[in-house]
Design a protein around this motif. Structure first.
Motif, PDB file in Angstrom:
ATOM      1  N   PRO A  83       1.684  11.815   9.646  1.00 53.18           N
ATOM      2  CA  PRO A  83       2.602  11.927   8.512  1.00 53.18           C
ATOM      3  C   PRO A  83       2.234  13.111   7.618  1.00 53.18           C
ATOM      4  CG  PRO A  83       1.802   9.675   8.749  1.00 53.18           C
ATOM      5  CD  PRO A  83       1.022  10.518   9.699  1.00 53.18           C
ATOM      6  N   GLU A  84       3.252  13.692   6.975  1.00 54.87           N
ATOM      7  CA  GLU A  84       3.039  14.857   6.117  1.00 54.87           C
ATOM      8  C   GLU A  84       2.062  14.580   4.982  1.00 54.87           C
ATOM      9  OE1 GLU A  84       6.722  16.394   4.660  1.00 54.87           O
ATOM     10  OE2 GLU A  84       7.601  16.483   6.669  1.00 54.87           O
ATOM     11  N   TRP A  85       2.073  13.361   4.468  1.00 55.33           N
ATOM     12  CA  TRP A  85       1.254  13.029   3.313  1.00 55.33           C
ATOM     13  C   TRP A  85      -0.212  12.799   3.647  1.00 55.33           C
ATOM     14  CZ3 TRP A  85      -0.887   8.522   4.611  1.00 55.33           C
ATOM     15  CH2 TRP A  85      -0.158   7.676   5.438  1.00 55.33           C
ATOM     16  N   LEU A 123      -2.064  -0.320  16.482  1.00 59.50           N
ATOM     17  CA  LEU A 123      -2.997   0.114  15.443  1.00 59.50           C
ATOM     18  C   LEU A 123      -2.540   1.408  14.782  1.00 59.50           C
ATOM     19  CD1 LEU A 123      -6.479  -0.651  17.054  1.00 59.50           C
ATOM     20  CD2 LEU A 123      -5.405  -1.811  15.127  1.00 59.50           C
ATOM     21  N   THR A 124      -1.961   2.301  15.558  1.00 59.92           N
ATOM     22  CA  THR A 124      -1.467   3.557  15.002  1.00 59.92           C
ATOM     23  C   THR A 124      -0.438   3.290  13.914  1.00 59.92           C
ATOM     24  OG1 THR A 124      -1.869   4.740  17.064  1.00 59.92           O
ATOM     25  CG2 THR A 124      -0.302   5.736  15.535  1.00 59.92           C
ATOM     26  N   GLY A 125       0.548   2.469  14.237  1.00 56.39           N
ATOM     27  CA  GLY A 125       1.580   2.148  13.258  1.00 56.39           C
ATOM     28  C   GLY A 125       1.021   1.452  12.037  1.00 56.39           C
ATOM     29  N   LEU A 126       0.155   0.487  12.256  1.00 56.10           N
ATOM     30  CA  LEU A 126      -0.422  -0.262  11.145  1.00 56.10           C
ATOM     31  C   LEU A 126      -1.348   0.611  10.284  1.00 56.10           C
ATOM     32  CD1 LEU A 126      -1.188  -3.642  12.932  1.00 56.10           C
ATOM     33  CD2 LEU A 126       0.673  -3.134  11.334  1.00 56.10           C
ATOM     34  N   PHE A 127      -2.118   1.490  10.924  1.00 51.85           N
ATOM     35  CA  PHE A 127      -3.031   2.366  10.195  1.00 51.85           C
ATOM     36  C   PHE A 127      -2.270   3.251   9.222  1.00 51.85           C
ATOM     37  CE2 PHE A 127      -5.255   6.381   9.608  1.00 51.85           C
ATOM     38  CZ  PHE A 127      -6.554   5.988   9.332  1.00 51.85           C
ATOM     39  N   TRP A 128      -1.224   3.938   9.714  1.00 58.18           N
ATOM     40  CA  TRP A 128      -0.494   4.862   8.846  1.00 58.18           C
ATOM     41  C   TRP A 128       0.307   4.107   7.790  1.00 58.18           C
ATOM     42  CZ3 TRP A 128      -2.792   9.043   8.529  1.00 58.18           C
ATOM     43  CH2 TRP A 128      -3.315   9.705   9.635  1.00 58.18           C
ATOM     44  N   GLU A 129       0.806   2.952   8.124  1.00 61.31           N
ATOM     45  CA  GLU A 129       1.525   2.147   7.132  1.00 61.31           C
ATOM     46  C   GLU A 129       0.580   1.724   5.998  1.00 61.31           C
ATOM     47  OE1 GLU A 129       3.642  -2.207   6.857  1.00 61.31           O
ATOM     48  OE2 GLU A 129       3.825  -1.093   8.726  1.00 61.31           O
ATOM     49  N   LYS A 131      -2.270   3.173   5.103  1.00 58.49           N
ATOM     50  CA  LYS A 131      -2.664   4.361   4.345  1.00 58.49           C
ATOM     51  C   LYS A 131      -1.571   4.740   3.349  1.00 58.49           C
ATOM     52  CE  LYS A 131      -6.663   6.082   5.703  1.00 58.49           C
ATOM     53  NZ  LYS A 131      -7.746   6.422   4.796  1.00 58.49           N
ATOM     54  N   GLN A 132      -0.318   4.707   3.797  1.00 58.88           N
ATOM     55  CA  GLN A 132       0.789   5.075   2.922  1.00 58.88           C
ATOM     56  C   GLN A 132       0.927   4.078   1.772  1.00 58.88           C
ATOM     57  OE1 GLN A 132       4.704   5.301   4.727  1.00 58.88           O
ATOM     58  NE2 GLN A 132       5.227   6.971   3.361  1.00 58.88           N
ATOM     59  N   MET A 133       0.756   2.794   2.061  1.00 61.68           N
ATOM     60  CA  MET A 133       0.847   1.783   1.018  1.00 61.68           C
ATOM     61  C   MET A 133      -0.257   1.986  -0.019  1.00 61.68           C
ATOM     62  SD  MET A 133       1.996  -1.570   3.224  1.00 61.68           S
ATOM     63  CE  MET A 133       1.034  -2.639   2.234  1.00 61.68           C
ATOM     64  N   GLY A 140      -5.364   1.709 -11.264  1.00 58.55           N
ATOM     65  CA  GLY A 140      -5.675   0.476 -11.975  1.00 58.55           C
ATOM     66  C   GLY A 140      -4.983  -0.749 -11.419  1.00 58.55           C
ATOM     67  N   GLU A 141      -4.143  -0.572 -10.367  1.00 62.50           N
ATOM     68  CA  GLU A 141      -3.446  -1.715  -9.788  1.00 62.50           C
ATOM     69  C   GLU A 141      -4.439  -2.537  -8.977  1.00 62.50           C
ATOM     70  OE1 GLU A 141       0.609  -0.836  -8.357  1.00 62.50           O
ATOM     71  OE2 GLU A 141      -0.030  -1.864  -6.553  1.00 62.50           O
ATOM     72  N   SER A 142      -4.377  -3.827  -9.120  1.00 60.63           N
ATOM     73  CA  SER A 142      -5.325  -4.714  -8.467  1.00 60.63           C
ATOM     74  C   SER A 142      -4.819  -5.116  -7.090  1.00 60.63           C
ATOM     75  CB  SER A 142      -5.512  -5.969  -9.314  1.00 60.63           C
ATOM     76  OG  SER A 142      -6.313  -6.892  -8.626  1.00 60.63           O
ATOM     77  N   ASP A 143      -5.755  -5.313  -6.145  1.00 54.87           N
ATOM     78  CA  ASP A 143      -5.404  -5.815  -4.821  1.00 54.87           C
ATOM     79  C   ASP A 143      -5.244  -7.317  -4.818  1.00 54.87           C
ATOM     80  OD1 ASP A 143      -5.453  -3.329  -3.711  1.00 54.87           O
ATOM     81  OD2 ASP A 143      -7.501  -3.487  -2.944  1.00 54.87           O
ATOM     82  N   GLN A 144      -5.675  -7.966  -5.874  1.00 55.71           N
ATOM     83  CA  GLN A 144      -5.630  -9.423  -5.914  1.00 55.71           C
ATOM     84  C   GLN A 144      -4.242  -9.891  -6.337  1.00 55.71           C
ATOM     85  OE1 GLN A 144      -8.719 -10.631  -8.506  1.00 55.71           O
ATOM     86  NE2 GLN A 144     -10.344  -9.963  -7.153  1.00 55.71           N
TER      87      GLN A 144
END
Length: 146
Positions: A83-85, A123-129, A131-133, A140-144
């Motif tokens: 992906p470009e980003w 894994l390729t699809g999930l990895f880039w998804e 990373k983008q997310m 400061g956004e929490s993962d919880q």
């Protein structure tokens, strides 16, 4: 692509000659869940549920994952397409993940080359998804979750 998954699944089921009840039994999930997915009430199921349905219908799991929107078409076919980003660090991390030479095993049994490729595609699809997310998260956004 969410809106298209239910009709896609229904078409596959009907092509295979399964009733909703037959598919539910073969996949080990409830008939009401099948019906809700097909009618768009439930939306796109989790990958584990898609795996059960794909196995029951004898269709490629990766095709169903693409239709569900979990994998981008083309990205998994050419892992070098980035992906470009993606930053240098992202590309390095991804390359390291794919080039790990350890034997891939499931339940202690080494996987054959076709299975390894299918796993790498997912894994390729999930990895880039993922990373983008992560890049879209605000500082400061929490993962919880509450």
């Amino acid at each position: 692509m969410e809106h298209a998954f239910g009709p896609y699944m229904k078409q596959l089921r009907e092509q295979q000659g399964f009733s909703i009840n037959q598919l539910a039994e073969a996949a080990g999930i409830s008939n009401s869940q099948i019906s809700r997915i097909e009618n768009g009430v439930r939306g796109v199921p989790k990958p584990a549920t898609i795996r059960k349905i794909a196995d029951a219908l004898a269709v490629p799991y990766s095709d169903m994952m693409k239709q569900a929107g979990y994998m981008e078409t083309g990205l998994e076919a050419n892992p070098q397409e980035v992906p470009e980003w993606a930053t240098y660090k992202d590309r390095r991390d991804f390359k390291k993940m794919l080039e790990d030479d350890d034997d891939l095993m499931f339940d202690g049994i080494p996987l054959d080359e076709e299975d390894k490729k299918r796993i790498k595609d997912v894994l390729t699809g999930l990895f880039w998804e993922a990373k983008q997310m992560n890049k879209r998260k605000k500082p400061g956004e929490s993962d919880q979750r509450p």
